[in-house]
Design an enzyme around this catalytic site. Structure first.
Site, PDB file in Angstrom:
ATOM      1  N   CYS A 108      34.038  83.905  22.513  1.00  0.00           N
ATOM      2  CA  CYS A 108      33.307  85.212  22.643  1.00  0.00           C
ATOM      3  C   CYS A 108      32.475  85.437  21.235  1.00  0.00           C
ATOM      4  O   CYS A 108      32.798  84.468  20.183  1.00  0.00           O
ATOM      5  CB  CYS A 108      34.332  86.388  22.539  1.00  0.00           C
ATOM      6  SG  CYS A 108      35.925  86.091  21.715  1.00  0.00           S
ATOM      7  N   GLY A 134      29.589  82.891  24.510  1.00  0.00           N
ATOM      8  CA  GLY A 134      30.477  83.583  25.878  1.00  0.00           C
ATOM      9  C   GLY A 134      29.179  83.951  26.879  1.00  0.00           C
ATOM     10  O   GLY A 134      28.502  85.000  26.670  1.00  0.00           O
ATOM     11  N   ASN A 164      36.998  88.819  18.529  1.00  0.00           N
ATOM     12  CA  ASN A 164      36.716  87.214  18.777  1.00  0.00           C
ATOM     13  C   ASN A 164      38.059  86.459  17.974  1.00  0.00           C
ATOM     14  O   ASN A 164      38.345  86.610  16.819  1.00  0.00           O
ATOM     15  CB  ASN A 164      35.555  86.829  18.118  1.00  0.00           C
ATOM     16  CG  ASN A 164      35.259  85.168  17.742  1.00  0.00           C
ATOM     17  OD1 ASN A 164      35.695  84.531  18.531  1.00  0.00           O
ATOM     18  ND2 ASN A 164      34.671  84.847  16.984  1.00  0.00           N
ATOM     19  N   GLY A 165      38.710  85.610  18.992  1.00  0.00           N
ATOM     20  CA  GLY A 165      39.965  85.118  18.542  1.00  0.00           C
ATOM     21  C   GLY A 165      40.984  84.996  19.310  1.00  0.00           C
ATOM     22  O   GLY A 165      40.766  85.173  20.548  1.00  0.00           O
ATOM     23  N   CYS A 198      37.528  77.934  10.944  1.00  0.00           N
ATOM     24  CA  CYS A 198      37.616  76.876  11.844  1.00  0.00           C
ATOM     25  C   CYS A 198      36.374  75.807  11.684  1.00  0.00           C
ATOM     26  O   CYS A 198      35.272  76.148  11.519  1.00  0.00           O
ATOM     27  CB  CYS A 198      37.034  77.534  13.205  1.00  0.00           C
ATOM     28  SG  CYS A 198      36.680  76.441  14.651  1.00  0.00           S
ATOM     29  N   TYR A 210      29.901  72.451  16.511  1.00  0.00           N
ATOM     30  CA  TYR A 210      29.358  72.950  17.887  1.00  0.00           C
ATOM     31  C   TYR A 210      29.421  74.332  18.149  1.00  0.00           C
ATOM     32  O   TYR A 210      28.270  74.460  18.537  1.00  0.00           O
ATOM     33  CB  TYR A 210      30.510  72.393  18.936  1.00  0.00           C
ATOM     34  CG  TYR A 210      30.019  72.405  20.344  1.00  0.00           C
ATOM     35  CD1 TYR A 210      28.834  72.157  20.893  1.00  0.00           C
ATOM     36  CD2 TYR A 210      31.021  73.327  21.170  1.00  0.00           C
ATOM     37  CE1 TYR A 210      28.672  72.473  22.295  1.00  0.00           C
ATOM     38  CE2 TYR A 210      30.645  73.761  22.534  1.00  0.00           C
ATOM     39  CZ  TYR A 210      29.330  73.337  23.106  1.00  0.00           C
ATOM     40  OH  TYR A 210      29.190  73.541  24.510  1.00  0.00           O
TER      41      TYR A 210
END
Length: 485
Positions: free
Chosen positions: A16, A42, A117-118, A251, A257
Site C-alpha cells: 500500500c 497498490g 502502510n505496513g 526496508c 523494486y
C-alpha cells in the site's frame, strides 16, 4: 479472470501507499493526485477520507484511483481542508470493500480515520484479546486493531491513547491518522516502511514517496523519522518521539523494486541506487554477451548500470504494451499463452542469434524467469544469461509485503545450480548482500547491526514475530483472514 502480465504475478508486492494533506482548500483533490503517483504501491483498491471541521466524509472503492476519484461528484463529496488516502493490495483472505482504507470509526473523542502502510506482526494475538474483552471487528484488516486499542485505552487524551496503542503493536507501520483535533503522521521505531513530509504553500503534506509530492507540486521537507509522531493542526506542526531510540532498519527492497525510480529515499536517488546495483552485479557476475536486456520496467535502471560497467550494449529486447488491462477474460491454456504476449513480446529482430543478458530485480517463485528465458529462446537467442539485482529471496516478509510462503520461494528450495536449471538459463547470478550494501554506499553488510531490514534475503527479522511464532496456520487464517498495510 486471466492476468495478461506474467511478470506481475511473480513479484513481491508492496501492499500500500498513503497520502495526507492538512490545511489546503480542496484537500481531497490533492490526495487523489498523490494516490495516482502511488498507484504502483497498490492496485486493488483506493480510498479517501476528509474532514470539513464538523463532519468526516469517506469514499472507498475497488480498483484503481483513475475511474474512481477522477469524477467531480466524488471529490466534491469529500469536503474539507484535511484529507488522507490509501492505495492497497491484499494478501490472503477475502478482497472486500470493508477492508479498503482509510478505515473509519466514531470513538468517544470523535471520528478517527487511519491509513496504514505496513503490517502488525502481533495483530492476531491483539485481536484475540480485544475480542475477548468485547471488541467487535468490522474488517479482517490488521489495521483495525489500532482503532480498537485506541478506543479501549485508559488514557484520557486522544494523543496519549494513540501512543498507548502504538506501544502495544509490533512490526512495521507508517500511519496517517485524522481526528477532529488534527492529523498525525508517524513511523514505527525502526522506520521499516517509508513516510515523507512536504509543504505546498502553507499546507502540510505526507506521502509514502517523494514522487507523490512532486506530482502535486509540493516541496520535499524531510522524511518522518523512525519512531516520530508529527502532529498537525491546520498548518502548524509539532513533533514528539515517545519511543526509546533504536537503530533504524528501513526496508532495503524499496531501493530494489518498491519505490518509483524517480523518488528520493533517505537522501538517495532510487534510480541512481538501482544503476549502482546493476554495476555491482556486472562486477560480481560478468559474462561474455552481445546485449544487455532489461525485464520491463523494473529491471531497466539496473540493466543500464550493468551495461555501462560491462561495456555490453544496452537494448530493449522485450517490448511492453502499455495499453493492455490487467485481465483478459478467457480461460484455457492456448488463449492464456496468447494473453501473455499481449503485454510483453520479444524484439525478435534484435535478439535472434545473440547472446543476451537479462536483468531483473528479483526471483520469487521463478515462474516469471522461466517464461522470460523461454521467450528469448523462441526469439532465437543463442545464449540466455539471467542476472538479478537483489540477493536470493529465501524468506517471507511479515512487514507489509505480499510474499509467498517460504516453501514457494525458489531460492528457499534450490541452490544456484538448481535455480539455473529450473529457469532453463545458460547461467544465473544474483548480486551479493554485501554488493547490495555497497551500491547503497556502505562497505558491506554489518553482521551485528545492519543498516536496513533485509530479512527477505537473510532471515534477520528486526522485530518479534509473535503471530508467526505462536499461532498455528489454521488459527491465523480463521482469526484474521488478511493482513493489509
Amino acid at each position: 479472470m486471466l492476468t495478461t502480465n506474467p511478470f506481475d504475478d511473480d513479484k513481491l508486492r508492496e501492499e500500500c501507499g498513503v497520502f495526507g494533506v492538512s490545511g489546503a482548500e480542496g484537500a481531497a483533490a490533492l490526495v487523489a493526485l498523490g494516490l495516482h503517483a502511488l498507484q504502483h504501491r497498490g492496485q486493488e483498491a483506493a480510498g479517501i477520507s476528509s474532514f470539513d471541521g464538523t463532519e468526516f466524509h469517506s469514499y472507498r472503492a475497488m480498483g484503481h484511483v483513475a475511474g474512481n476519484f477522477d469524477r467531480d461528484e466524488i471529490i466534491r463529496g469529500l469536503a474539507g481542508e484535511v484529507a488522507c488516502g490509501h492505495v492497497r493490495y491484499s494478501t490472503t483472505g477475502e478482497t472486500a470493500l470493508r477492508n479498503v482504507q482509510p478505515l473509519f470509526a466514531d470513538l468517544s473523542s470523535g471520528g478517527f480515520a487511519v491509513a496504514h502502510n505496513g503490517n502488525i506482526s502481533n495483530a492476531l494475538r491483539l485481536k484475540r484479546d480485544l475480542v475477548r474483552r468485547g471488541s467487535i471487528f468490522q474488517s479482517t484488516s490488521d489495521t483495525e486493531v489500532i482503532i480498537h486499542l485506541v478506543a479501549t485505552s485508559s488514557y484520557r487524551s486522544l494523543l496519549d491513547r494513540f501512543i498507548d496503542a502504538l506501544k502495544q503493536v509490533e512490526g512495521a507501520y507508517s500511519l496517517i491518522v485524522m481526528t477532529p483535533e488534527g492529523m498525525i503522521a508517524c513511523r514505527d521505531p525502526l522506520g521499516i516502511r517509508p513516510l515523507v513530509m512536504g509543504k505546498l504553500g502553507d499546507a502540510v503534506i505526507f506521502a509514502s514517496e517523494t514522487v507523490a509530492l512532486d506530482v502535486v507540486g509540493a516541496e520535499f521537507v524531510r522524511a518522518v523519522d523512525p519512531g516520530e509522531l508529527v502532529i498537525v493542526q491546520g498548518t502548524e506542526t509539532r513533533s514528539i518521539r515517545p519511543f526509546a531510540s533504536v537503530a533504524p532498519r528501513p526496508c532495503i527492497f524499496e531501493y530494489v523494486y518498491f519505490s518509483r525510480p524517480d523518488s528520493i529515499a533517505d537522501d538517495r536517488s532510487v534510480y541512481s541506487v538501482r544503476k549502482a546495483i546493476g554495476a555491482q552485479l556486472a562486477i560480481e557476475h560478468p559474462v561474455e554477451a552481445d546485449l544487455v536486456i532489461p525485464v520491463p520496467d523494473s529491471g531497466t535502471p539496473a540493466a543500464i548500470g550493468y551495461a555501462q560497467q560491462s561495456g555490453i550494449p544496452f537494448e530493449l529486447g522485450i517490448i511492453r504494451s502499455h495499453y493492455v488491462g490487467r485481465t483478459f477474460i478467457q480461460p484455457g491454456d492456448k488463449v492464456r499463452h496468447l494473453g501473455v504476449k499481449l503485454k510483453h513480446n520479444a524484439n525478435r529482430g534484435l535478439i535472434e542469434g545473440k547472446r543476451v543478458v537479462l536483468i531483473d530485480d528479483s526471483i520469487v517463485r521463478g515462474t516469471t524467469s522461466l517464461k522470460i528465458v523461454q521467450m528469448m529462446r523462441e526469439a532465437g537467442a543463442a545464449e540466455v544469461h539471467m542476472r538479478i539485482a537483489s540477493p536470493p529471496t529465501r524468506h517471507s516478509c511479515f512487514y507489509g509485503v505480499d510474499t509467498p510462503e517460504r516453501a514457494k520461494l525458489l531460492a528457499a528450495k534450490l541452490d544456484l545450480g538448481g535455480m539455473t536449471d529450473f529457469i532453463h538459463a545458460d547461467s544465473l547470478g544474483f548480486v551479493s548482500i554485501d554488493g547490495l550494501y555497497k551500491a547503497l554506499g556502505e562497505a558491506e553488510r554489518a553482521a551485528i547491526r545492519p543498516g536496513y531490514c533485509d530479512a527477505c534475503f537473510t532471515g534477520d527479522y528486526p522485530t518479534s514475530l509473535t503471530d508467526q511464532d505462536e499461532l498455528a496456520p489454521v488459527e491465523q487464517f480463521s482469526m484474521l483472514e488478511e493482513r493489509v498495510g
